[in-house]
Scaffold this active site. Sequence first.
Site, mmCIF file in Angstrom:
data_model
loop_
_atom_site.group_PDB
_atom_site.id
_atom_site.type_symbol
_atom_site.label_atom_id
_atom_site.label_comp_id
_atom_site.label_asym_id
_atom_site.label_seq_id
_atom_site.Cartn_x
_atom_site.Cartn_y
_atom_site.Cartn_z
ATOM 1 N N SER A 112 16.430 -17.654 -3.116
ATOM 2 C CA SER A 112 15.710 -18.005 -1.898
ATOM 3 C C SER A 112 16.253 -19.336 -1.394
ATOM 4 O O SER A 112 16.619 -20.201 -2.191
ATOM 5 C CB SER A 112 14.215 -18.131 -2.215
ATOM 6 O OG SER A 112 13.591 -18.980 -1.283
ATOM 7 N N LYS A 123 13.209 -18.590 -7.363
ATOM 8 C CA LYS A 123 13.265 -17.166 -7.058
ATOM 9 C C LYS A 123 14.556 -16.485 -7.470
ATOM 10 O O LYS A 123 15.638 -17.040 -7.353
ATOM 11 C CB LYS A 123 13.099 -16.958 -5.546
ATOM 12 C CG LYS A 123 11.738 -17.309 -5.064
ATOM 13 C CD LYS A 123 10.767 -16.194 -5.362
ATOM 14 C CE LYS A 123 9.983 -15.956 -4.105
ATOM 15 N NZ LYS A 123 9.777 -14.669 -3.735
ATOM 16 N N HIS A 175 -1.391 7.059 -10.519
ATOM 17 C CA HIS A 175 -2.082 6.174 -9.567
ATOM 18 C C HIS A 175 -1.720 4.710 -9.819
ATOM 19 O O HIS A 175 -2.532 3.809 -9.557
ATOM 20 C CB HIS A 175 -3.609 6.330 -9.651
ATOM 21 C CG HIS A 175 -4.064 7.748 -9.707
ATOM 22 N ND1 HIS A 175 -4.247 8.517 -8.581
ATOM 23 C CD2 HIS A 175 -4.334 8.565 -10.766
ATOM 24 C CE1 HIS A 175 -4.634 9.736 -8.929
ATOM 25 N NE2 HIS A 175 -4.675 9.792 -10.253
ATOM 26 N N GLU A 209 15.658 -3.582 -2.884
ATOM 27 C CA GLU A 209 14.867 -3.545 -1.645
ATOM 28 C C GLU A 209 15.674 -2.944 -0.493
ATOM 29 O O GLU A 209 15.157 -2.183 0.321
ATOM 30 C CB GLU A 209 14.379 -4.955 -1.297
ATOM 31 C CG GLU A 209 13.279 -5.420 -2.252
ATOM 32 C CD GLU A 209 12.858 -6.875 -2.029
ATOM 33 O OE1 GLU A 209 13.364 -7.522 -1.088
ATOM 34 O OE2 GLU A 209 12.037 -7.366 -2.819
#
Length: 463
Positions: free
Chosen positions: A277, A283, A156, A290
């Site tokens: 970024s 970043k 979980h 992704e």
Amino acid sequence: MATLWGGRFTKETDQKVFDFNASIRFDKRLAEMDITGSVSHATMLKRAGIISAEDATAIIDGLMSIRDDLLKGDLFIDESFEDIHSFVEAKLIERIGDAGKKLHTGRSRNDQVALDMRLYTRTYVITIHERLKNLLFVIYDLMESNLDTYMPGFTHLQKAQPVTLAHHLGAYFEMFKRDQGRLYDLFKRMNYCPLGAGALAGTTYPLDRDFTASLLDFYGPTSNSMDSVSDRDYLLEFLSDLSIIAMHLSRFSEEIILWNSNEYGFIELDDAYSTGSSIMPQKKNPDIAELVRGKTGRVYGALMSLLTTMKGLPLAYNKDMQEDKEVSFDSMDTVNSCLELFTGMLSTTKFNKKKMEESAVKGFTNATDAADYLVKKGMPFRDAHSVIGRLVLYCIDQGISIDEVDIGKLKEFSELFDEDVYEAISLKTCVERRLTVGAPGIEAMKSVLVEYKKYLEEQNSEV
Ligand code: ARG
């Protein structure tokens, strides 16, 4: 507008109809397979005495010259043809004259396209299998060097029990190994040659289908001509296998993304596999992971698309089947590049062992072991579960972990606690005592690694 079937028609096809019907824009990828298939067909026609040796030689030489010119870039695929089969045949006739018109004897585009697509898919089954092997090697190496890298195991997405990085990665080894097994099964099932099925009902020419099949490295010819031209099961299986691979890559990517986040800090992706970024200078984004996760959708989509295309088709060939190509090609390309990029990303990732271990210590991952400790001292498990539950609540309140509670306090929770509890619930003990088959303890993992090594060595000779 160039077709192979003008004879019966009194009127030109409408240009829009022609464009809608044409497949050359995407089936031009099959050029090489189409030529290979045709060379084998001509070789068989000669051997069976259906065409003369001179005609066969002219055809084969002509096809080879087309292949060479395509490879060299001296010949471009002209998209005014209907499909790649028409283009190759027209070029052949242009180059060698009337002999070229005999190539299509005893053949239909229906068995021709069935063959081309099967040949093309077969190379991708092997390529994807190979890519999985490369990934498995990377995972294996990481496992070998991280047998005692402790980390929390989650259920979980909550810290559950401690494991090791080797153990966690081993779960992915199993998944990708099964993926390879599925491809291997598929290869065995699909490796039969449909050529010679004709349009749907075979042919009256004495084709030697066994011979053509052996020339093309198939186990043998397919057994039913109607099935041969209308079977796309092997593509559906492949798309399903690719979907499962994409799903596994996506789950792994999700973990990479989590582990790479500031909150986890378990890993650092290599600069070469990260992006920045345009506005936020701090970043370093896990774009590759992704994208691998994101591309899973289009692979599933391809499977759904072809399943739906096939579901209502009466036997035998129907033009709907032309829709098998774009989605399949896209999935093959997608999973192929996802595997390549993912493997590169994983092999260059740095694992922050200290961070992982700290996280395992902090998350009460030894609570089960603390309960087991009391059980070993004679308490029934249900009671032990409840005692440790109350102890955890106390620790949360105090902001400490179980092993930071002094013995005096522990005894308030149960008289059964003794000094030996600290050893019993240390991270190392918690992991090392887990020695059942498939568990994370080093000795259990070592025997798994022996199996994996054997598997990787053996599979070099498979498929
Ligand atoms: N482009 C077609 C396909 O991909 C080739 C087969 C054409 N056969 C036919 N009977 N129209 O399916």
